[in-house]
Design an enzyme around this catalytic site. Sequence first.
Site, PDB file in Angstrom:
ATOM      1  CG  ASP A 382       3.728  23.278 -58.534  1.00  0.00           C
ATOM      2  OD1 ASP A 382       2.654  23.523 -59.114  1.00  0.00           O
ATOM      3  OD2 ASP A 382       3.809  22.571 -57.517  1.00  0.00           O
ATOM      4  CD  GLU A 385      -1.696  27.300 -62.017  1.00  0.00           C
ATOM      5  OE1 GLU A 385      -1.062  27.939 -61.163  1.00  0.00           O
ATOM      6  OE2 GLU A 385      -1.688  26.065 -62.075  1.00  0.00           O
ATOM      7  CG  ASP A 452      -2.634  21.189 -56.383  1.00  0.00           C
ATOM      8  OD1 ASP A 452      -1.828  20.455 -56.982  1.00  0.00           O
ATOM      9  OD2 ASP A 452      -2.295  22.190 -55.735  1.00  0.00           O
TER      10      ASP A 452
END
Length: 665
Positions: A382, A385, A452
């Site tokens: 997770d 980025e 998300d």
Amino acid sequence: MSDFTREGNRLVYRYDAEKLWIESWGENSLRVRGTKMAEMPECDWALLSPRTDAADIDIGEEGASIRNGKIELRINSSGKISVYNSRGVLLLDEYVRNRRDIRSKTCSALEIEAREYRPIIGGGYEITVRFESLDAGERIYGMGQYQQSCLNLKGADLELAHRNSQASVPFALSSLGYGFLWNNPAVGRAVFGKNVTSWEAKSSTLIDYWITAGDNPAEIEEAYAKVTGTVPMMPDYAMGFWQCKLRYQTQDELLQVARGYRERGIPVSVIVVDFFHWPYQGEWKFDPEYWPDPGAMIAELEKMGMKLMVSIWPTVEQKSENYEEMLRKGYLVRTERGMRIAMGYQTPAIHYDATHPDARAFVWEKAKKNYYDRGIKIFWLDEAEPEYSVYDFDNYRYHLGPDLEIGNIYPVMYAKTFFDGMKAAGQENILNLLRCAWAGSQRYGALVWSGDIHSSFESLRNQLAAGLNMGIAGIPWWTTDIGGFHGGWIDDPRFHELFVRWFAYGAFCPVMRLHGDREPHRPPLGTSGSAAVASGAGNEVWSYTDEVYEICKKYIFIREKLRPYITDLMKAAHEKGSPVIRPLFYDFPADRTAWEIEDQYMFGPNYLVAPVLYEGIRERSVYLPAGSSWTNAWTGEKIEGGRSVTAPAPLDKIPVFTRDGARLP
């Protein structure tokens, strides 16, 4: 004296401080690099080593050319580049407006350069490359994942940077018959304008792009895959249904859910332990108070046919047992100003530096000891980025350089951290879930999901475009949070409609994965460590109404029966780079209407899927491409292609049409 020379397989152009390298790089493909530095930087970034085929290079009085199979690049005496296919059709033409070539129709007093190196005082350059917009009808696809509903990117202005739910993968496929990779991990911008196409890097030392020509989209896509890599073969267990929610707070809670699926006879491929199951960020291990016996948990799940996936965050907080050692050894991302903090969720933290090889080895060693050696063979990487609380890209610095210059490579290196470790441990068919990607991520087993996102029909429409463009950008393993992540209330009938429409769509995605932060929230179990984070409401298929449950169960079993077909799709993705889900034009390039359809897609070559993307809809128009016969999978009605039909779409059915006699199990 000529400005052109041949150096082996490479055409070289020099003028003033600029040096330009043009060389064959894969089938029907060329790589172009330019710099004003003393030496050409030679990092290949997304590209693998090229084939050694010799290029056809010709140097004359008026310029030079280089040909490789179906592509030819010509550069005139003023340095202007034009690219043609094997039929002599102009594909790309640099946009230049200056007085250097008085014989050119682009001779102009504007003094705009096609290749602009704007100096950064004391450093490198801000770089822009410009091309003419040759055809008003050109259509552009790929470029990764952006939260917008347009599939065709002609006219779009795209940030070349990663954010939560945004993945910049700078490969574009053109309807004119070429593919273009901006092989530069700098933060920047791409504009596919009506008058000009431009590629920009905020801070760099070189221009670097790769271009290929082909007779159809599949040929272009496969050429791109050969030079950037393909996914491994997807493991069989990953092709079924994945169960996930924000967040199972304890070992007992997760096992109760797994047992609930087993008791109902519903197959689950993967079940997930989400974030903050650890004591502190940067301690890659279970909190023993709430996860007392991971080995027993994994063993029980295995008996039920379920793999356990655990969430990994790249963030490290100061309370972590690893913080001081990682700080001392230079394993943490640095900030140019202010405190060394990049993420403010729960407690301030900074990310490990995935561009540092020793930092990658350190993190993998911790994960191997605490997860892998206990039997966990799939990870949820997770925050890939990486996510920053404030996206001041100029404030972060990595081992390989400033974020502005190389930051987009981070998710590739994050995936590589675990891929290399798992491969060294002897694992094959490696797959890990990440929230971001850049060109080349696929070769490190990256399954990307769309972040998300909001629970709404508008967001669902965005995901359809995102998933299709990710596949074209070379990332065939892609998924999304079924039902969206934010804003879904489990007792809201309007959300139930969205949920089942999304669930049906998810059954025909590369990976079928249920996840979301459902409302109303459950309170945290405590005030510190893993207990301090709240949990969402239930997100199992039985958490809603009986009607929702029956619809979900139906699509899970359809997915199960599709496994042999999905295996074939994953083999094509592994061997050739073929997208698993793709726009209609991929399989029907000769059908002009197929290039215009943005709300349908092909799930491999046999199934046309037309998801319901608006609330309250119970039928929808579906275009059936020419050149094939089609059968409504639900009604059995047979229809010849080349026309639109109105398909029934009751709540429990997603319009699906099978091609040329194929059947939906």
